[in-house]
Design a protein around this motif. Structure first.
Motif, short mmCIF file in Angstrom:
data_model
loop_
_atom_site.label_atom_id
_atom_site.label_comp_id
_atom_site.label_asym_id
_atom_site.label_seq_id
_atom_site.Cartn_x
_atom_site.Cartn_y
_atom_site.Cartn_z
N ALA A 21 2.65 10.94 -9.17
CA ALA A 21 1.92 11.24 -10.28
C ALA A 21 1.21 12.74 -9.85
O ALA A 21 1.19 13.77 -10.76
N GLU A 22 0.48 12.47 -8.82
CA GLU A 22 -0.26 13.74 -8.50
C GLU A 22 0.64 15.12 -8.43
O GLU A 22 0.14 16.04 -8.88
N TYR B 275 7.13 7.84 2.08
CA TYR B 275 5.53 8.15 1.86
C TYR B 275 5.08 9.32 2.67
O TYR B 275 4.51 10.33 1.97
N GLU C 137 2.25 1.82 -3.43
CA GLU C 137 1.02 2.23 -4.42
C GLU C 137 0.78 3.78 -4.17
O GLU C 137 0.87 4.42 -5.13
N GLU C 138 0.66 3.99 -2.94
CA GLU C 138 0.42 5.45 -2.33
C GLU C 138 1.40 6.47 -2.94
O GLU C 138 1.34 7.59 -3.44
N LYS D 49 3.61 5.90 -5.29
CA LYS D 49 3.35 5.82 -6.81
C LYS D 49 2.31 7.04 -7.43
O LYS D 49 2.33 7.84 -8.23
N ARG D 50 1.29 7.10 -6.53
CA ARG D 50 -0.05 7.94 -6.82
C ARG D 50 0.40 9.44 -6.41
O ARG D 50 0.23 10.18 -7.27
N LEU D 51 0.95 9.57 -5.40
CA LEU D 51 1.42 10.91 -5.10
C LEU D 51 2.62 11.52 -6.03
O LEU D 51 2.50 12.89 -6.19
N LYS E 174 3.83 12.98 0.91
CA LYS E 174 2.40 13.36 1.34
C LYS E 174 2.40 14.79 1.87
O LYS E 174 1.77 15.58 1.71
N ASN F 277 0.75 -1.09 -0.01
CA ASN F 277 0.00 -0.07 0.02
C ASN F 277 0.78 1.25 0.22
O ASN F 277 0.55 2.11 -0.67
#
Ligand code: SF4
Length: 317
Positions: A18-19, A281, A11-12, A14-16, A285, A8
Motif C-alpha cells: 500500500a505504501e 518481504y 501483514e508487513e 500488505k503494508r509495504l 522493503k 507478521n
C-alpha cells in the motif's frame, strides 16, 4: 519459521504494498501461501496481460526471471522486482542467443515464433511470442504456406505442429520438470483410479500426452477441471496449480503425476520454489533485486510480445 512470524511477514508485505503502490503478480506454480497473498495469479499469458495494464508503480513478480523480464519489457517505466535472481528456467536456458541467431540464419525465410519461456534476448530475435495458452492459435493465425521456426520447447513445438500441420522447424529445448513425469507411474495410478481423468500440459513428452484425456496450458487445465463432471484427476504439470484446482473444485481429488525418479521430488520446479514469503518481504522493503533490461532489447522484444497480445485480443483469448 513460526506461524506467528509468517503472519507478521504477510501483514508487513500488505503494508509495504500500500505504501509503495506495488502489486504482486504470482504464477500458478508458486506455493499456496504466495498464491493467496498475490494481487493477481495466472499463467504466462494472463500475467503478461496484467503486467501491461495496471496502475502500480512497482511490480513484484513471484515467478521466474523470464516472466519478470517480460513484465519489464511491457512496462519499462515501472520498477520490476524479482525476490531471487536465481529463479531461472531450464527451458529458457536451453536456448542461448548466439546459438539461436545461427539457427535462424541457417533456416532463412521462416517466421520465428518463440515461447514466452525465453530470455529477453531471444524474444528480441523473434517475430511473434506465444504461450502454451495461445500457441496453436498464433500459428493458425499465419497464412497456411508460411514457414515457421518454433522455439525453444520441442514438446510444445511438436504438439503445435501435430495440431496445425504446418511447416515448422523446432528448436531442441525442453523443461526438465515436464519431461520428468513417468508414463508407467501414471498408468499405474490410472489402474488404481479407473474413474480418474489424466490432464496433461503440452510441455510433457509424447507418450504422456498420448494417454491424456485432456491437454492444455496451466490455465486451460484449471478451467477444464471447473467445467468437467469428473471427481478425480491425475495432474501432469507442476503441482503448484493443484492449490487453485482444490480451491475452485471443493470435494474433487487431484493426484500429482509422479516423476520418473521417485526419490527426487523433481516434478516440482525448483526455480519457482526459490521464491518465499520472507524473500518477497525483503525484496519489497529494499526494492531489490530489480530487473534491468537493456533499452535496445526492450524495444526489439516489445514488438513480438505486443503482436501476440494483439492476436490474442482479436481471438478473445
Ligand atoms: S516449470 Fe519448467 S518451463 Fe516452467 S519455469 Fe520451471 S523449468 Fe521453466
Amino acid at each position: 519459521m513460526s506461524a506467528k512470524y509468517q503472519i507478521n511477514y504477510i501483514e508487513e508485505i500488505k503494508r509495504l504494498k500500500a505504501e509503495k503502490n506495488a502489486i504482486i503478480l504470482a504464477h500458478y506454480y508458486q506455493t499456496g501461501d504466495i498464491q493467496d497473498l498475490a494481487d493477481f495469479i495466472g499463467d504466462s499469458l494472463a500475467l503478461s496481460q496484467k503486467a501491461a495494464s495496471n496502475e502500480a508503480d512497482i511490480i513484484l513478480f513471484a515467478g521466474v526471471k523470464f516472466m519478470a523480464e517480460t513484465a519489464k519489457i511491457l512496462a519499462p517505466e515501472k520498477k520490476v522486482l524479482l525476490p531471487d535472481m536465481n529463479a531461472g528456467c531450464s527451458l529458457a536456458d536451453s536456448c542461448k542467443p548466439a546459438d539461436f541467431k545461427n539457427f535462424i540464419k541457417n533456416n532463412p525465410g521462416r517466421t520465428v515464433i518463440s515461447y514466452v519461456n525465453t530470455t529477453a534476448e531471444i524474444k528480441a530475435l523473434s517475430d511473434i511470442i506465444c504461450t502454451s495458452s495461445n500457441a496453436v492459435q498464433i500459428v493458425n493465425s499465419l497464412p497456411f504456406g508460411e514457414k515457421i521456426i518454433f522455439a525453444p520447447d520441442r514438446n510444445l513445438g511438436n504438439y503445435v505442429k501435430s495440431l496445425t500441420e504446418r511447416d515448422i522447424i523446432i528448436w531442441d529445448g525442453a523443461c526438465h520438470v515436464h519431461e520428468e513425469f513417468s508414463l508407467e507411474e501414471i498408468i499405474k495410478l490410472k489402474r488404481q483410479n479407473p474413474e480418474a481423468k489424466i490432464i496433461v500440459h503440452p510441455e510433457c513428452e509424447l507418450p504422456v500426452r498420448m494417454v491424456a484425456d485432456y491437454i492444455g496450458s496451466t490455465a486451460a487445465l484449471l478451467q477444464f477441471t471447473k467445467n468437467d463432471e469428473t471427481k478425480i484427476y491425475i495432474v501432469a504439470t507442476e503441482p503448484g496449480i493443484i492449490h487453485q484446482m482444490k480451491k475452485v473444485n471443493i470435494g474433487k481429488t487431484f493426484i500429482p503425476a509422479p516423476p520418473k525418479d521417485s526419490t527426487c521430488g523433481c516434478s516440482e520446479c525448483s526455480f519457482m520454489k526459490l521464491i518465499t514469503i520472507e524473500k518477497i518481504y525483503w525484496c519489497l522493503k529494499n526494492e531489490k533485486p530489480e530487473i534491468i533490461v537493456n533499452k535496445k532489447i526492450i524495444k526489439k522484444a516489445q514488438k513480438p510480445i505486443l503482436k501476440m497480445m494483439d492476436i490474442s485480443r482479436k481471438l478473445g483469448l
